[in-house]
Design a protein around this motif. Structure first.
Motif, PDB file in Angstrom:
ATOM      1  N   HIS A 118       0.753  -1.187   0.087  1.00 25.41           N
ATOM      2  CA  HIS A 118       0.150   0.071  -0.126  1.00 25.41           C
ATOM      3  C   HIS A 118       0.862   1.300   0.010  1.00 25.41           C
ATOM      4  O   HIS A 118       0.606   2.235  -0.525  1.00 25.41           O
ATOM      5  CB  HIS A 118      -0.726   0.012   1.133  1.00 25.41           C
ATOM      6  N   SER A 119       2.187   1.224   0.359  1.00 21.88           N
ATOM      7  CA  SER A 119       2.955   2.379   0.548  1.00 21.88           C
ATOM      8  C   SER A 119       3.185   2.908  -1.046  1.00 21.88           C
ATOM      9  O   SER A 119       3.212   4.121  -1.065  1.00 21.88           O
ATOM     10  CB  SER A 119       4.067   2.121   1.305  1.00 21.88           C
ATOM     11  N   GLU A 122       0.127   4.853  -2.001  1.00 19.04           N
ATOM     12  CA  GLU A 122       0.443   6.102  -1.209  1.00 19.04           C
ATOM     13  C   GLU A 122       1.411   7.114  -1.873  1.00 19.04           C
ATOM     14  O   GLU A 122       1.085   8.351  -2.046  1.00 19.04           O
ATOM     15  CB  GLU A 122       0.655   5.939   0.351  1.00 19.04           C
ATOM     16  N   LYS A 151      -0.705  12.917   5.681  1.00 17.47           N
ATOM     17  CA  LYS A 151      -1.111  11.566   6.109  1.00 17.47           C
ATOM     18  C   LYS A 151      -2.491  11.615   6.188  1.00 17.47           C
ATOM     19  O   LYS A 151      -3.169  10.372   5.972  1.00 17.47           O
ATOM     20  CB  LYS A 151      -0.305  11.424   7.639  1.00 17.47           C
ATOM     21  N   TRP A 154      -4.146  10.938   3.088  1.00 13.24           N
ATOM     22  CA  TRP A 154      -4.126   9.386   2.689  1.00 13.24           C
ATOM     23  C   TRP A 154      -5.268   8.469   3.363  1.00 13.24           C
ATOM     24  O   TRP A 154      -5.689   7.774   2.629  1.00 13.24           O
ATOM     25  CB  TRP A 154      -2.509   9.103   2.712  1.00 13.24           C
ATOM     26  N   GLN A 158      -7.778   5.996   2.308  1.00 11.49           N
ATOM     27  CA  GLN A 158      -7.721   4.507   2.506  1.00 11.49           C
ATOM     28  C   GLN A 158      -8.684   3.913   3.119  1.00 11.49           C
ATOM     29  O   GLN A 158      -9.303   2.956   3.062  1.00 11.49           O
ATOM     30  CB  GLN A 158      -6.372   4.294   3.160  1.00 11.49           C
TER      31      GLN A 158
END
Lengths: 308, 243
Positions: A118-119, A122, A151, A154, A158
Motif C-alpha cells: 500500500h505504500s 500512497e 497523512k 491518505w 484509504q
C-alpha cells in the motif's frame, strides 16, 4: 472554494458493483466462487481488493501465486488509474455488475506497474496531489502542509473517510479571490483504445462488416491504449487574460477538438467524468473544485458514443 | 440555480440510481454475512483447537456455542467501539469545520460591514455630486438662455448694422450722383466758357479788322451787330444751364 457539498459527497460515495472471477487458467484446489464487491470510484484497485486476494488465496496454491493483477476483456487494468476512470474507459456500457478477471500468474510487465504494498499506492497518490498543487498554487499550499496533514489525506482515502479527507483537502481547493481560480487546472484526458477510435472513425465511411473484420484483426495487437501517450495533460488556465471564464467546451476545443461534434454533424464521442456527462458550458474552475478525484486531478474520459 | 450545476446533480443521482442503489443492499448484506462467517469460522477453529489442547477431551456443543456467542459479542463490541471512535473523530472534525466556517462567517461579516460603510459613504458622496450636478445644470440652463438672448441681440444688431450700411451706401451713391452731375455741369460750363472765349476771340478777330479799318478813321469801336450776337449767345447758354 468547493461549496457544493452535496456534489462532493456524491462524487466521493460513487460505487461500482463488481464481480471478481478467477482466471480459468489458474490452478485451483477447488472451484473458485466469484467475489462481489462495491468498488469506490475514487479509490484504486490494489487499495480495496485485499479481501479479493484473501478470498482467492484460499483456493489457489499460494506457492505458485505471484502478484495479483486484474484484467477486463483482455485489457490489463492499470491499478494507478482511479477505479471510476477504468470503468468509464473500458466498461461503461457493460451490464452490471462489472466482471473483472483476477490473475496470479503471467504479470504483464509491459502494461502494468508493480504494486507490492500500500505504500506504493500512497507514494503515487501523494505524488499526484503534489503535481496538481504545483499547477494550482505553484506548490505553495501542499508545501505549507505538515507531514501529518499529508497523512490525513491518505488515511482519509484509504479508510473511506469523507470528512477526514475534506478537512484537509479544502485547503487545496482554495484560491485568492482576486485571481478568480487556480493558476492552471490539473486535468488528464483519457482516450479509449486506439483501434476502437479507428473503428468508430471508419464506421462513418465503410460498411460495418469491414469494420468488424478490422477489429478482429487488430484486437490481437498488444498495447491496446495509445502507448506513446496514455493521456493528454497540458497547462490550461480557468480564466482567460481578458477575464473570460473557461468552460469544459473551451478546454476540449483547445486540447482535444476531436471530442467535440462538428457543426450540424452527429455526436461521435462522450465526454465522461465520474460516470456522467457534464454540459460543455460547465465552468472548468467549478469542475476542478467539485469533480476532481482525491488526487486533485480532473480525470476526463473520451469514449465513443454507444452504437446501440 | 445554474442549469449546468443542476445537470451535474441530476446526472450524479441518475448514475447512483443505476450503478449503486440497486446493488448496495445485496452487496452490503453479502459482505456482512461473509465477514460474520469468516469470524465464526475463525472462532470455531480457535475453540476447537483450544479444547483439543486441554488433554484431548472435546468440549460440549453448548459450551462451544457459548464460546462462539461470547467471541461474537466481543467482536461486535469491538466494532461498536471502533464505530464510536470513528464518530467521535467525525464529531471533532465537524466541530473544527464549524469553527472554521464560523471564523469565515465572522470574516465575511466584517467585510460586509466595511463594504456597507463604504457603500453608505459612496451613496452620500453620490447624492452630493447629484446635487452639484443639478445646480450646475440649472446654471447651465440659465447661461444658455442668456446666451440665446445675447445671440438674438447680436443678430438684431447685425441686421441694424446691415441696414445702416445699406443706407449709408445709398447716401453715398446719391452724393456721388450729385457730385457727378455737378462735375458734369461744371464741365459743360467750362466747355461753354471755352466756346464763348473762342467765339469771342473769333468775333474779336473778325471785328478787329473792321475796327482796325475804322480806326484808320478814328476810335476803335466794335460793331453793334457783333455785340448783340455775343450777348444773345451768352443769354441762351445761361438759361440753358439754369434749367
Amino acid at each position: 472554494m468547493a461549496d457544493d457539498k452535496d456534489v462532493l459527497r456524491d462524487v466521493w460515495f460513487g460505487r461500482i458493483p463488481t464481480c471478481f472471477l478467477l482466471n480459468q487458467d489458474e490452478v485451483t484446489e477447488r472451484e473458485a466462487e466469484p467475489y462481489y464487491l462495491l468498488l469506490p470510484r475514487v479509490s484504486y484497485l490494489t487499495l480495496v481488493t485485499d479481501k479479493v486476494k484473501k478470498h482467492f488465496h484460499k483456493v489457489i496454491r499460494t506457492d505458485d501465486a505471484e502478484e495479483m493483477w486484474f484484467e477486463y476483456e483482455g485489457t490489463p487494468l492499470k491499478w494507478h488509474y482511479p477505479i471510476g476512470v477504468l470503468f468509464d474507459l473500458h466498461a461503461s456500457n457493460t451490464v452490471l455488475p462489472w466482471s473483472i478477471t483476477v490473475h496470479f500468474k503471467n504479470f504483464p510487465e509491459r502494461d502494468l506497474l508493480h504494486c507490492p504494498s500500500h505504500s506504493v499506492i500512497e507514494a503515487h497518490f501523494m505524488s499526484s496531489i503534489k503535481e496538481a498543487d504545483a499547477l494550482k498554487h505553484k506548490s505553495q499550499v501542499v508545501n505549507d502542509m505538515q507531514k501529518k496533514d499529508h497523512k490525513q489525506l491518505w488515511m482519509g482515502l484509504q479508510n473511506d473517510k469523507f470528512d477526514q479527507f475534506w478537512a484537509m483537502n479544502r485547503k487545496l481547493m482554495e484560491y485568492p479571490t482576486e485571481d478568480g481560480g487556480f493558476r492552471f487546472i490539473p486535468f488528464r484526458i483519457y482516450q479509449h483504445s486506439l483501434h476502437t477510435f479507428i473503428a468508430t472513425f471508419l464506421l462513418c465511411f465503410v460498411p460495418v462488416s469491414a469494420v468488424c473484420s478490422y477489429c478482429s484483426d487488430t484486437r490481437s495487437l498488444s498495447s491496446p491504449t495509445l502507448s506513446d501517450r496514455p493521456f493528454i495533460q497540458k497547462q490550461f488556465r480557468p480564466v482567460s487574460p481578458e477575464g473570460h471564464v473557461h468552460t469544459l467546451g473551451d478546454l476540449l476545443k483547445e486540447v482535444y477538438p476531436v471530442a467535440l461534434p462538428n457543426e450540424g454533424g452527429p455526436k461521435r464521442f462522450q465526454v465522461v467524468i465520474h460516470g456522467i456527462e457534464p454540459l460543455l458550458e460547465t465552468p472548468l474552475q467549478w469542475l476542478s473544485e467539485h469533480l476532481s478525484h482525491p488526487d486533485s486531478f480532473l480525470h476526463i474520459c473520451v469514449i465513443p458514443v454507444p452504437s446501440d | 440555480m445554474r442549469s449546468w450545476k443542476n445537470h451535474v446533480r441530476g446526472e450524479l443521482q441518475q448514475r447512483d440510481q443505476t450503478e449503486k442503489l440497486p446493488f448496495i443492499g445485496v452487496f452490503t448484506s453479502l459482505s456482512q454475512m461473509e465477514e460474520r462467517f469468516e469470524f465464526r469460522k475463525t472462532c470455531l477453529d480457535d475453540v476447537q483447537s483450544k479444547s483439543l489442547d486441554r488433554g484431548g477431551r472435546e468440549v460440549g456443543k453448548d459450551t462451544r456455542l457459548l464460546h462462539l456467542q461470547l467471541r461474537e459479542s466481543e467482536h461486535l463490541a469491538e466494532k461498536l467501539s471502533q464505530t464510536v471512535s470513528d464518530l467521535t473523530t467525525v464529531l471533532y472534525l465537524k466541530e473544527a469545520e464549524l469553527q472554521y466556517w464560523q471564523s469565515r462567517v465572522s470574516h465575511f461579516r466584517q467585510e460586509a460591514l466595511s463594504l456597507a460603510k463604504g457603500s453608505n459613504t459612496m451613496k452620500a458622496t453620490l447624492s452630493e455630486f447629484e446635487y452639484t450636478v443639478e445646480c450646475q445644470s440649472k446654471e447651465l440652463a440659465a447661461l444658455r438662455t442668456e446666451q440665446k438672448g445675447i445671440n438674438q441681440a447680436l443678430e438684431q444688431a447685425c441686421r441694424e448694422k446691415e441696414e445702416l450700411l445699406q443706407r449709408w451706401m445709398e447716401e453715398k451713391r446719391e452724393e456721388a450722383d450729385r457730385l457727378n452731375k455737378y462735375n458734369a455741369a461744371q464741365e459743360r460750363w467750362q466747355r461753354f466758357a471755352k466756346q464763348l472765349k473762342k467765339h469771342l476771340h473769333n468775333a474779336r478777330t473778325k471785328e478787329f479788322v473792321p475796327i482796325v479799318t475804322s480806326s484808320w478813321c478814328g476810335e476803335a469801336e466794335m460793331p453793334t451787330s457783333v455785340i448783340q450776337r455775343i450777348n444773345n449767345t451768352y443769354r441762351g447758354h445761361s438759361e440753358h444751364n439754369h434749367v
